[in-house]
Design a protein around this motif. Sequence first.
Motif, PDB file in Angstrom:
ATOM      1  N   UNK A  40      31.789  73.870  -3.627  1.00 27.09           N
ATOM      2  CA  UNK A  40      32.962  74.248  -2.964  1.00 27.09           C
ATOM      3  C   UNK A  40      33.142  75.458  -2.482  1.00 27.09           C
ATOM      4  N   UNK A  48      32.116  78.767   0.154  1.00 23.41           N
ATOM      5  CA  UNK A  48      31.732  78.783   1.478  1.00 23.41           C
ATOM      6  C   UNK A  48      30.316  79.417   1.478  1.00 23.41           C
ATOM      7  N   UNK A  98      37.469  74.884   3.693  1.00 21.10           N
ATOM      8  CA  UNK A  98      36.920  76.256   3.450  1.00 21.10           C
ATOM      9  C   UNK A  98      36.319  76.848   4.598  1.00 21.10           C
ATOM     10  N   UNK A  99      36.677  77.888   5.058  1.00 20.91           N
ATOM     11  CA  UNK A  99      35.924  78.623   6.005  1.00 20.91           C
ATOM     12  C   UNK A  99      35.431  78.034   7.259  1.00 20.91           C
ATOM     13  N   UNK A 100      34.148  78.018   7.634  1.00 19.20           N
ATOM     14  CA  UNK A 100      33.644  77.439   8.964  1.00 19.20           C
ATOM     15  C   UNK A 100      34.166  76.108   9.093  1.00 19.20           C
ATOM     16  N   UNK A 124      27.912  81.977   3.161  1.00 18.99           N
ATOM     17  CA  UNK A 124      27.905  82.921   4.258  1.00 18.99           C
ATOM     18  C   UNK A 124      26.585  83.058   4.897  1.00 18.99           C
ATOM     19  N   UNK A 141      33.519  82.159  12.494  1.00 21.25           N
ATOM     20  CA  UNK A 141      34.249  82.571  11.557  1.00 21.25           C
ATOM     21  C   UNK A 141      35.716  82.805  11.717  1.00 21.25           C
ATOM     22  N   UNK A 195      36.985  83.818   2.927  1.00 23.17           N
ATOM     23  CA  UNK A 195      36.018  83.067   3.591  1.00 23.17           C
ATOM     24  C   UNK A 195      34.615  83.541   3.370  1.00 23.17           C
ATOM     25  N   UNK A 196      34.260  84.571   2.517  1.00 19.73           N
ATOM     26  CA  UNK A 196      33.181  84.681   2.219  1.00 19.73           C
ATOM     27  C   UNK A 196      32.843  84.282   0.726  1.00 19.73           C
TER      28      UNK A 196
END
Lengths: 381, 381, 381, 381
Positions: D123, D125, B155-157, D127, B376, B198-199
Motif C-alpha cells: 500500500x 507508494x 496513493x500517489x502516481x 518512489x 507526481x 506521496x513518497x
Amino acid sequence: MPTFPPPDFSDAKFARCPDANFVPAPADGVLPDGFFSTTNLPTYVRRNGQWVPPREPRMDSGLVLDRDGAIWVREGRNIRKGDLVAVGEKEDGSDGIFVQTHMVPHDADSDAFTFMSSEVSREKPIDYAHMARLLIEEKERGGYPVWVTGPALVHSRARADMTWFIINGYVGALLAGNAVAVHDIEASIYGTTLGMTNTGEITQGGHGLHMRAINRVRAAGSIAKAVEQGIITDGIMFSCVKKDIPFVLTGSIRDDGPLPDVVTDSLAAQDAMRIHTIKATFAILIATALHAIATGNMLPAFVQEANGEMRELPTICVDSSEFVVSKLKDRGTHQAFGVVTNAQDFMHILRLYVERELEARNTLPSAAPRASADAHKPAAR
Amino acid sequence: MPTFPPPDFSDAKFARCPDANFVPAPADGVLPDGFFSTTNLPTYVRRNGQWVPPREPRMDSGLVLDRDGAIWVREGRNIRKGDLVAVGEKEDGSDGIFVQTHMVPHDADSDAFTFMSSEVSREKPIDYAHMARLLIEEKERGGYPVWVTGPALVHSRARADMTWFIINGYVGALLAGNAVAVHDIEASIYGTTLGMTNTGEITQGGHGLHMRAINRVRAAGSIAKAVEQGIITDGIMFSCVKKDIPFVLTGSIRDDGPLPDVVTDSLAAQDAMRIHTIKATFAILIATALHAIATGNMLPAFVQEANGEMRELPTICVDSSEFVVSKLKDRGTHQAFGVVTNAQDFMHILRLYVERELEARNTLPSAAPRASADAHKPAAR
Amino acid sequence: MPTFPPPDFSDAKFARCPDANFVPAPADGVLPDGFFSTTNLPTYVRRNGQWVPPREPRMDSGLVLDRDGAIWVREGRNIRKGDLVAVGEKEDGSDGIFVQTHMVPHDADSDAFTFMSSEVSREKPIDYAHMARLLIEEKERGGYPVWVTGPALVHSRARADMTWFIINGYVGALLAGNAVAVHDIEASIYGTTLGMTNTGEITQGGHGLHMRAINRVRAAGSIAKAVEQGIITDGIMFSCVKKDIPFVLTGSIRDDGPLPDVVTDSLAAQDAMRIHTIKATFAILIATALHAIATGNMLPAFVQEANGEMRELPTICVDSSEFVVSKLKDRGTHQAFGVVTNAQDFMHILRLYVERELEARNTLPSAAPRASADAHKPAAR
Amino acid sequence: MPTFPPPDFSDAKFARCPDANFVPAPADGVLPDGFFSTTNLPTYVRRNGQWVPPREPRMDSGLVLDRDGAIWVREGRNIRKGDLVAVGEKEDGSDGIFVQTHMVPHDADSDAFTFMSSEVSREKPIDYAHMARLLIEEKERGGYPVWVTGPALVHSRARADMTWFIINGYVGALLAGNAVAVHDIEASIYGTTLGMTNTGEITQGGHGLHMRAINRVRAAGSIAKAVEQGIITDGIMFSCVKKDIPFVLTGSIRDDGPLPDVVTDSLAAQDAMRIHTIKATFAILIATALHAIATGNMLPAFVQEANGEMRELPTICVDSSEFVVSKLKDRGTHQAFGVVTNAQDFMHILRLYVERELEARNTLPSAAPRASADAHKPAAR
C-alpha cells in the motif's frame, strides 16, 4: 498480561499545561475546525485542572463535553449542532490533551543487530498454549471476549470448533457479516458451503444452495425463528440463539440475500457493533480484513481495571497472509498480535489447547465431547 | 474478442423441452420453493414455445414474469408477494430453462502435458498492449467501461493516472467505497493519504488528516459542493464531478465519516451499482476484493450485440495476490482475467500503453500531457 | 486411491505406429538433436513391436536404450557420447512413443457453472482424516514416503511433530537443505532457532547461535558423530540418525556453514535425491518452494503396482500461499494436491489425526506419548 | 544518501576497552570456541590500542588476524588450522570489538501514534524517481551496482528492460541462477519461456523447449561460445557477453541441465559471488528469495567512502509479496528497502524513469530507442 499505571500528572512537565478548549459544533454531523482527532491509546483531558480520561474511547473521533461535565468520545457523524468539542492538534498536553503512547516497557537495546525482528511472519512460532491460557482466564474473570470472523471460518471443521467455543462460554459477542451466517446455515440445512461439501467436493447445482438457505430464513422471518421452526438445527448461529450469545451481522455490498437479521445500513451497523466493542476485554479477529479493521477502528488499545491500572487489550488477528495484520496495524491497531495461518487450523489447535489446559485443571466440561470425537460434525444438536 | 451465437434451438434436443413453470411468490422478499437460481451465463427461458433471454441478467437471482410477458432477473429481496417466479433446478432445458455454458471454443487438446497451465500467476506476462487496444476500442464503439477500485489506487502516481483515464473518456462509471474518495480528497486538500506523503513518509499528526478532510466535505454538504467551493481542486472525485462521470460510493462497516455522498444502506447501494452493471460492456476491478466480488455478482459474463451475437464481457481483475482473482472466480465470475501486480504500477503502464497506441494512431489528445510530465502531480487543475 | 490400467495397445490407433528411433549422443552430456523430452506421466516406447515403459521415469530427461535392450530415463548431463537416445517430438505414438495423459476419469460435466472450482485455495477445507489414512496405509503396505521440508518446519512444535513421524515409521527418507538441519541442531544445543526461542522471543546475541551450532558439528566431523558425542540430543536429525532413516541435505547458495553432511555440488545432490525419488510411493512437500520443485522434477506422477495397474503418486504440497503449489503445478507436477496453511499447524493436526486413527484401530504405539504431553518439548531423548 | 562518521573512539566509554583476543583455529574449517560472529554493520577491532575496521565485511563469519597485522572477515569453512581468530560475544567494545548499530539518525518521536508505520507494504507508494536518480548517480560516480535476479524477470517485457540496463552501463555484475539464463536463452532461440509465448499462450510440445535450449548450449560448450556461434542472438546473457559484464550463475537443486557456465558447487559459487559483493556499492534484488538472501548474507550494510565517512549501501528488494522482504530483513539485511510489485512492471517503470531523468538531463543515449519502441522485442541485436 502486565499492567501499567496512568501518567504521573504531578510531574513538572504537566504543570504548564492549560485546560482543554471546547468549541461548539457548527452543524449536525460536523466537527468544529481544529477538532482533536482521537487515537485508541489512553488519553487524558485537562478540565478544571484535573486530567480525566474520556469515556468510551476509540480512534478517529471527537471529544465531547456534556452538560454534566463528562467527556465522551463521539464519532463526527453523531455530533449535534452546538455540542462542545475539544480542539487542539497536540498530543503532548500542551493543548490540554495528553496521549499516553508508552503502553509497554521499552526494550532495553532495541537497536542491537538481531535476526527475526519483523513483527508479523509465518516463520514465527505460534504460542497456542499462551493464547489458550489468556482465553480461559478471560472467561474466569468474567471478561467480554469479542470474536470477529470471516466466512473462511465456516468451512467444515472450523464451524464445529467455533460452535464449541460458543457453547462453552468463551464468546461474549460475535461480530460478522451476512456471509458467515449464510454459509453456516447452508451447512446446517444442506451440508454444504457455497455448494462444496465438507471434504471440498463440488456438488451439481450446488451454486444455488446458499440462495435457497437464505430464502428459507427470509420466509421464516429471522434466524431465531428459523431455529425455533427446526429449519436450522446446529452450528454457529444455532448455538448463539440457543445460548443467548449476542451477534451482530452487518451488511456489505457483496451480500447475497441478505438474511433478515442483517443490519444493512453501515452506520446503524457500526453503532450496533460499538455496543460490544465498548465492553470488550479481549478480541479475536479471524480471516476477515474488513471486519477486523472495522473492529480495530472502534476498539481502544487498552482495558482499564477497577483500580485504575491499565493493560493492553489482547487483540489476536489471524489470517493466511501477513498483509491483513500489517494493514490492521497500519490503520492504527498497533496492539494487534498477528497469527499467520489457515483459519480452520487455528481454530482446531486453539480448541485443542484450551481442552488440554482445562484437562490439566480438571475442569473439562463433561457435556462437551473431545475434539477428536466430533471433528467432522457440529458439536451441538 | 471473438463472438459466439445463441444456441440453435431447432436442434432436436430442445424439441422435448416444456415451457418454464412460474409460481407466485409467497411473500414480499421471499421466492417460492424450488425457484430457479440464475447464473451469469447466457440463459433462455421457454415461454409459449419460444426461447427468450431474460432481461438484465445477473447471478444469484430469480426469474420474474411481468404482466406484459417479459421476463426479468430480479434479486429475491426485490420480489413482491404474488410475483410470478420461474421454478426448476435443471439448466439443460428440461425444466424450460437453458443455460449456455460453452461460451468459448474449447481447447483442442486440453489434456496434453504442459507447463504454465495455471489460470492466474504472477509469473505470467501481462499483455498491456492488448488491454490498451481493448480499452481504446471500447471507447470508440461507445461502450460503457465500469471501473471498480480499492483505496490502494489512490496513493500517489496511481491517482494521477486514474484521473487521466477519467478526463480522457475511458471511464463510464466509477464504483468504489468511501475510502477511495476519502484518500483522494485528503490528497487534494493536504497532499497526504492516511497521513503519508506521496513518497511514503509519515507526517506528524497525519493520522487525523483524513478525518479533517471528511469533516470539510461534510460541512460543504457533498463532494460536488466541495468542488464548487474550491475545497477539492484536483484528483479523481474532482474530475468525476467536472466531467459528469457518474460515481457510486457504497458504505462499509469500516468507513470513517463517511462522506455525505456515500450510500450507507448496502441494499440501496447494490441497486445504485446495478444501474451501471446492467449497462457495462467492460469491467476493470482494481485492488479491491469486496467491491470486485460485489460487482462480479451483478455482472453478466457476456455482452449481447445488436445482431444477437454474444461476446465475453472483458473483466480484468488486478490484485497483488493470486488469491483475490481466484476468489472472484470461485464466486462464479469465471470470465475474470487476472493480473497479479501492484495497482499503482498497473495503472501507470496501462496508461503508457494507451498513450503509445494513441500516438501510433496520431490521436493523442493534445490537451493531455504525457505521463512523463505529470507523474507526481495530478493531471487536472 | 483409484487405479487405472495401461493403455490398450491392441487398439487400432496404435496399429500404424512405428518403432521408436534411437540415435547416438554426439558428446558427453549432450543429447542428439530432436531428442524426446520426457514428462512425469506414464510413457511407453515401441521397440520390436512391443510397447514398453522406460525405467526410472522422471520429466525433462532423455530415453536411453542400453545394450540389453532396456530403456532408461536419463538426465542429459548423465548421457555419454554414443549412448542411443530416442528422438521424436510427438507424444501420441506416431514417433513410437506414447504418453498416457488421462490418468484419472474425467468429470462428466466439467463445464457446468459452479462455485469454488479453483484448484488450490485457502478457502477449501483440508481433509486431514483422509491424509492420515493414506499415510497409515502407506506405512502398512511398506511404501516409501518421501518427506521434503523447508526450515519453517523446524520452529518449535513442528520440530516435535516431525520427530514423532520419524520415530514412528512414517518417513522413508528426508530430503532437505542445510538450513533445516542447522535450525534443528541449534534448537537441540541452544533451545533457539535463528536466535529466537520457541515462544518467538529474540535473544541477545542470538544471531550468532546458528553459527556456533554449525561450528560444533564441523568440529565433530558429521551429524552422526555429533549425535554419538552427545552434542545433539534430540530432534529431527537426532532421530534420523538413531532410527537409521536416510536423509539428503543438499547445498544452496544461501547456506551458512555448511554442515559437514551437506552435499554441496548440486548435481551430486540431485543424484543423491533421485535414489529416493525412484523408490517413492508418497511425497509430502512442506514449506519449501525450491526443494518441492526439485523433487517434483524428479518424481513420476504415478506408481506402478506389481500387477501393472497404476495409481497417482500422492503428492501433498503444503505452503502458506497458493503461489508455491501453483508454481509446482506450472513446472509440470500436476498431480500435486495443495494444502494452504502454516507448516507448523499442518504438522500438528496431521499428527493428531494419525494418532486418532491409530487409537480407533487400537494400535497407538505405547512408547509414544500423546501430542498433548510433549507439544513444547522434543519427543525423543 | 546521507553519510555518517565512524564512532568517536576518544569518547570516555571506549577508554576501558581491551585489545581484542585472538586464538588459533583448532582445525581446518573450524572456528575456536567463543569466536566472534560478525554482522553486516560497521565493526571495529581494537588492536595495539587502535580501533581498526576488518576488511571485506559480511555477516556470519569470523575475524582473522593475518601475519601482517591486517584483520579479515572470513567464513568458517575458509579458516585454516592455526589461523588467529577473534573471540568474544559482546558487541559494545568490552571484548575489544565494537559494532556501530546506529547507522542513521533516529526518529525524534518514534512512539507517536501513526498510521502506515509498517516497514514493507504493497500500500506504500513506490518512489521510482528517487530510485532512478540513485541508479544514475551510482553510474556517474563509477559505482558497482550488483543485480540479483530470479527467473520471473525473464518473461517478456522485463527481459528487454533488463537488457537495456546492461547495455547502457547500469549493471556492474549479474548474479543469478541457472533458470534465469535458461529462460533467457530459450526466449532467444525459440521465442518462448517454459514453452509460453510472450503473450502468455502455451505452445504444443513447449514443455521440452527449455531442455532443447540447454542442450544446444551444452553442445556449444559455453554461453559465450553459443553467442559466438550465433545460437544466442539477443537478450540478457547475449548482452552480458557482448558488453563484458561479469555474471555468476550458481547451481541449485532444482536446476535443469544445467548450462555449462553454472557453478554447481555451492561453496565455489558463494566464493564467486563474493568477489562481486565485496565491490558492491548498490544492490537490486528482484524476484528471488534464495539469491536475495544469499546476497544479503554476503553484503555489508554500508559503503565506506575514501574520506572514512560511511553511507548505507542502497539495497532494493523487489517481490510480489511482503514476505520475501521481511524474510530478508529477518536474516539480518535490515537495510533492505522493499518494493512490493510484479517484477516485470518494476523493470518497465524503473527504466521509464531512468530514461525520463536522462532526457531531463539531455543525456539520453542516442543509440538506445525509447521504451515505447521496443517493448516487445529485445533491444540489442
